[in-house]
Design a protein around this motif. Structure first.
Motif, short mmCIF file in Angstrom:
data_model
loop_
_atom_site.label_atom_id
_atom_site.label_comp_id
_atom_site.label_asym_id
_atom_site.label_seq_id
_atom_site.Cartn_x
_atom_site.Cartn_y
_atom_site.Cartn_z
N UNK A 94 0.84 -1.20 0.00
CA UNK A 94 0.00 0.00 0.00
C UNK A 94 0.88 1.25 0.00
N UNK A 95 1.94 1.24 0.80
CA UNK A 95 2.83 2.40 0.86
C UNK A 95 3.60 2.57 -0.45
N UNK A 96 4.04 1.46 -1.03
CA UNK A 96 4.77 1.52 -2.30
C UNK A 96 3.91 2.14 -3.39
N UNK A 97 2.66 1.69 -3.48
CA UNK A 97 1.77 2.24 -4.50
C UNK A 97 1.53 3.73 -4.28
N UNK A 98 1.40 4.13 -3.02
CA UNK A 98 1.18 5.55 -2.72
C UNK A 98 2.39 6.39 -3.10
N UNK A 99 3.60 5.86 -2.89
CA UNK A 99 4.80 6.60 -3.27
C UNK A 99 4.84 6.81 -4.78
N UNK A 152 4.98 -9.28 -7.37
CA UNK A 152 5.10 -8.90 -8.78
C UNK A 152 5.63 -7.48 -8.93
N UNK A 153 5.18 -6.58 -8.07
CA UNK A 153 5.67 -5.20 -8.12
C UNK A 153 7.18 -5.15 -7.90
N UNK A 154 7.65 -5.84 -6.87
CA UNK A 154 9.07 -5.81 -6.56
C UNK A 154 9.89 -6.47 -7.67
N UNK A 155 9.41 -7.58 -8.21
CA UNK A 155 10.11 -8.23 -9.32
C UNK A 155 10.18 -7.32 -10.53
N UNK A 156 9.08 -6.62 -10.81
CA UNK A 156 9.03 -5.70 -11.94
C UNK A 156 10.02 -4.55 -11.75
N UNK A 157 10.10 -4.04 -10.54
CA UNK A 157 11.04 -2.94 -10.24
C UNK A 157 12.47 -3.42 -10.39
N UNK A 158 12.76 -4.62 -9.91
CA UNK A 158 14.12 -5.15 -10.03
C UNK A 158 14.51 -5.33 -11.49
N UNK A 159 13.57 -5.77 -12.32
CA UNK A 159 13.86 -5.89 -13.74
C UNK A 159 14.06 -4.51 -14.37
#
Length: 223
Positions: A120-125, A211-218
């Motif tokens: 939730x915090x990641x999406x808000x950032x 999935x969000x974190x994996x996408x960011x790492x890619x």
């Protein structure tokens, strides 16, 4: 009311349902104090000017959004729709964050999908960066996102009341969002590819935390 305008803008960006109004979930200081006495599932407390509280009552999930009067009054005085600057961007980000929390949480809940505090915090950032960027682009035609990235993800500070767990979560969310927003800036915003940007962030919005974190790492590989 500005908070409703921000909601509608996010709903348009992410193609979200429009049957709920955040205005119906706003609470004042007295209601906030009463709700905080209950056992909260997720109190989103990053600063004293904005809160989202989730709590169970009668086997139902209830949401309360609190915005300090100073935030609302300052954004009335310095309308961000007319321009973002040093006198309103901090309060604009507070309001934007709480709108993001509200929409993401209710969207996940209605689809019976699990969610985490970090997610939730990641999406808000990310949402703060997106809306600030789009506002700046509309006002100036083209914007340099680097100062905005520095302001949002490198110049922040923690409130004294935060627990160590919360500090670590916010730091992680900020670090991940900074990497992702650098990617968005280089691949979409810098060349003013706004339609492609919207398509990218709509997909990101619907990812799970993993999935969000994996996408960011890619995406970080393309910095």
């Amino acid at each position: 009311m500005l908070v409703k305008t921000l909601q509608q803008q996010f709903q348009s960006i992410y193609q979200l349902p429009q049957d709920l109004s955040i205005e119906d979930f706003l609470i004042n200081q007295d209601a906030l104090d009463t709700i905080k006495e209950k056992q909260c599932v997720f109190p989103s407390i990053e600063h004293p000017r904005g809160y989202m509280l989730l709590f169970n009552e009668d086997d139902e999930l209830h949401v309360g959004i609190y915005l300090h009067n100073h935030v609302i009054d300052n954004l009335r005085r310095y309308n961000p729709l007319l321009g973002l600057h040093e006198k309103n961007i901090y309060d604009f980000c507070i309001m934007t964050e709480e709108v993001s929390h509200f929409l993401y949480t209710t969207w996940k809940a209605r689809h019976d999908m699990q969610m985490t505090k970090l997610e939730i915090e990641l999406q808000a950032e990310v949402d703060k960066f997106i809306l600030c960027t789009l506002y700046s682009t509309q006002q100036q035609g083209k914007t340099d996102s680097l100062p905005l990235i520095e302001l949002l993800f490198e110049g922040y500070h923690f409130e004294r009341h935060l627990s160590e767990e919360s500090r670590k979560r916010y730091h992680t969310a900020s670090r991940l969002a900074r990497h992702y927003c650098h990617f968005l800036d280089r691949h979409y915003i810098n060349d003013n590819h706004i339609p492609q940007l919207i398509e990218e962030i709509r997909q990101f919005y619907r990812f799970s935390q993993t999935e969000k974190i994996s996408h960011i790492n890619r995406a970080a590989l393309y910095h």
